[in-house]
Design an enzyme around this catalytic site. Sequence first.
Site, mmCIF file in Angstrom:
data_model
loop_
_atom_site.group_PDB
_atom_site.id
_atom_site.type_symbol
_atom_site.label_atom_id
_atom_site.label_comp_id
_atom_site.label_asym_id
_atom_site.label_seq_id
_atom_site.Cartn_x
_atom_site.Cartn_y
_atom_site.Cartn_z
ATOM 1 N N HIS A 28 0.855 -1.197 0.000
ATOM 2 C CA HIS A 28 0.000 0.000 0.000
ATOM 3 C C HIS A 28 0.882 1.236 0.000
ATOM 4 C CE1 HIS A 28 -3.239 2.773 1.026
ATOM 5 N NE2 HIS A 28 -4.037 1.820 0.580
ATOM 6 N N ASP A 82 -7.892 -5.331 -0.400
ATOM 7 C CA ASP A 82 -8.406 -6.216 -1.445
ATOM 8 C C ASP A 82 -8.164 -7.701 -1.181
ATOM 9 O OD1 ASP A 82 -9.490 -4.278 -3.159
ATOM 10 O OD2 ASP A 82 -7.463 -3.668 -3.687
HETATM 11 N N1 ACO Z 1 3.916 -7.758 -4.669
HETATM 12 C C1 ACO Z 1 5.245 -7.788 -4.851
HETATM 13 N N2 ACO Z 1 6.039 -6.725 -4.673
HETATM 14 C C2 ACO Z 1 5.471 -5.584 -4.259
HETATM 15 C C3 ACO Z 1 4.090 -5.476 -4.037
HETATM 16 C C4 ACO Z 1 3.305 -6.615 -4.269
HETATM 17 N N3 ACO Z 1 2.003 -6.591 -4.090
HETATM 18 N N4 ACO Z 1 3.791 -4.236 -3.658
HETATM 19 C C5 ACO Z 1 4.948 -3.558 -3.635
HETATM 20 N N5 ACO Z 1 5.973 -4.381 -4.005
HETATM 21 C C6 ACO Z 1 7.370 -4.013 -4.142
HETATM 22 C C7 ACO Z 1 7.534 -3.257 -5.476
HETATM 23 O O1 ACO Z 1 7.845 -4.133 -6.533
HETATM 24 C C8 ACO Z 1 8.624 -2.289 -5.165
HETATM 25 O O2 ACO Z 1 9.854 -2.937 -5.350
HETATM 26 P P1 ACO Z 1 11.159 -2.136 -5.946
HETATM 27 O O3 ACO Z 1 11.468 -1.112 -4.896
HETATM 28 O O4 ACO Z 1 12.167 -3.216 -6.070
HETATM 29 O O5 ACO Z 1 10.701 -1.543 -7.224
HETATM 30 C C9 ACO Z 1 8.454 -1.983 -3.694
HETATM 31 O O6 ACO Z 1 7.701 -3.082 -3.125
HETATM 32 C C10 ACO Z 1 7.666 -0.694 -3.480
HETATM 33 O O7 ACO Z 1 6.459 -0.819 -4.206
HETATM 34 P P2 ACO Z 1 5.783 0.308 -5.055
HETATM 35 O O8 ACO Z 1 5.049 -0.303 -6.183
HETATM 36 O O9 ACO Z 1 6.749 1.409 -5.350
HETATM 37 O O10 ACO Z 1 4.754 0.849 -4.016
HETATM 38 P P3 ACO Z 1 3.690 1.943 -4.351
HETATM 39 O O11 ACO Z 1 3.500 2.724 -3.123
HETATM 40 O O12 ACO Z 1 3.944 2.698 -5.573
HETATM 41 O O13 ACO Z 1 2.451 1.023 -4.733
HETATM 42 C C11 ACO Z 1 0.728 -0.459 -4.714
HETATM 43 C C12 ACO Z 1 1.508 0.572 -3.900
HETATM 44 C C13 ACO Z 1 0.397 0.098 -6.107
HETATM 45 C C14 ACO Z 1 -0.577 -0.731 -3.990
HETATM 46 C C15 ACO Z 1 1.577 -1.725 -4.833
HETATM 47 O O14 ACO Z 1 1.867 -2.240 -3.551
HETATM 48 C C16 ACO Z 1 0.911 -2.772 -5.680
HETATM 49 O O15 ACO Z 1 0.988 -2.700 -6.925
HETATM 50 N N6 ACO Z 1 0.216 -3.802 -5.060
HETATM 51 C C17 ACO Z 1 -0.474 -4.819 -5.799
HETATM 52 C C18 ACO Z 1 -1.798 -4.278 -6.350
HETATM 53 C C19 ACO Z 1 -2.837 -4.035 -5.261
HETATM 54 O O16 ACO Z 1 -3.063 -4.875 -4.404
HETATM 55 N N7 ACO Z 1 -3.481 -2.861 -5.348
HETATM 56 C C20 ACO Z 1 -4.535 -2.478 -4.415
HETATM 57 C C21 ACO Z 1 -4.072 -1.372 -3.504
HETATM 58 S S1 ACO Z 1 -5.335 -0.927 -2.359
HETATM 59 C C22 ACO Z 1 -6.448 -0.096 -3.313
HETATM 60 O O17 ACO Z 1 -6.098 0.585 -4.245
HETATM 61 C C23 ACO Z 1 -7.856 -0.287 -3.059
#
Ligand code: ACO
Length: 365
Positions: free
Chosen positions: A258, A315
């Site tokens: 998140h 989710d």
């Molecule tokens: N699975 C694997 N790795 C992850 C996940 C995940 N679910 N979430 C974050 N990471 C990793 C990223 O790959 C990133 O790695 P890096 O630094 O090597 O690039 C690091 O953790 C930071 O993640 P970001 O994507 O930069 O985090 P951000 O704050 O931009 O994104 C987000 C948050 C979009 C929710 C992300 O965690 C994600 O894509 N999760 C999966 C999709 C999801 O469940 N979305 C629902 C969110 S809640 C809502 O909107 C209702």
Amino acid sequence: MEEMKKGLEGVVALDTKISYIDGIQGILKYRGIKIEDLADLSYDAVSYLLINGKIPGEAELSEYSRMLKENRRINGKQIEVLKEFEFGTEALDGLRTAISCTAHFDEENNHHTPDANKNKSIRLVAKFPTIVAALHRASFGEKPIEPMDNLSHGANFLYMLSGKIPTELEAEAMEKDLILSAEHELNPSTFALRIAASTLSDLYSAVICGLCTLKGPLHGGARKGVMDMLDEIGSIENVRDYTLGKLENKEKIMGFGHRVYKTLDPRARIYKDVARALAEENGDTYWFDMAEEIEHILYHEFIEIRGKPIYPNVDFYSAVVYKYLDIPAELATSIFAMGRVSGWIAHCMEQYSDNRVIRPRAHTV
Ligand code: ACO
């Protein structure tokens, strides 16, 4: 110009009275009240709270519920129009088109007074479940089921979907799902909707803007992503290989991580309890056990790889709840929107009440 923040991370864009998040301590409040204290109320009461700014008194709640029930029915012509389209597995496309269609049937669509907005907000909250259920049934040639007035907002939705009156626990689970989905500060769909509202576009148009943004797999679409993932994994024995394989390929695992929460999202904890209770009532813990194993493996793997854990977001266990409620994956984002519409309306009203067009700058490179 100020330094550019990719994804507007950490940028404060506006003041709000609607909700509060402490991402470090895992606190979420709607209108100053902790989510844990709201989860046992009815969706009608929470929707009233979000839109009107206070917990309704007994008479206010009874009048609000009466108006919602009175407005549940949809125009028969609308369903006829919508049946012409084939939305396939993208139910949200159907909902988006249906809300646009509902606007055309609403005489106050382009009236912009506080009274007209109040009337439209009741119609929107009331009709969302009817539209989602009717569209779903139409997709396999079934007629819509008329709303049942003695059922709660959530229970009536389950009834209109399947024609079966839900058990007490199922009805409670659906109400909680809508409450937990109802509001979350400046998430992407709410921000998109506030931008639309800031141009003084109408309430329906702003809500459609929210729907379009909620659809994406990194936002509301993740719930369907989790349901599909549970199907793909298929059994608890496959969980380890599946999750480690995803991490190795640097793929995101839906339902985890998140932007704001750096600890467990308080909604995820409540959803987990609901999922467990449904699993026990069903006498089948298959989906719950699989989900818990994914959570366990990811928690430890992330500590190993990055020195800090990753937690389930809103989710993840909601998808497990939908499995037990027999909700098809393609409806997951639309149902999220059914709950979120109250928060969206509250944000529109807040934007209209103290407006300045939202128009940031870009750094030209
Ligand atoms: N699975 C694997 N790795 C992850 C996940 C995940 N679910 N979430 C974050 N990471 C990793 C990223 O790959 C990133 O790695 P890096 O630094 O090597 O690039 C690091 O953790 C930071 O993640 P970001 O994507 O930069 O985090 P951000 O704050 O931009 O994104 C987000 C948050 C979009 C929710 C992300 O965690 C994600 O894509 N999760 C999966 C999709 C999801 O469940 N979305 C629902 C969110 S809640 C809502 O909107 C209702």
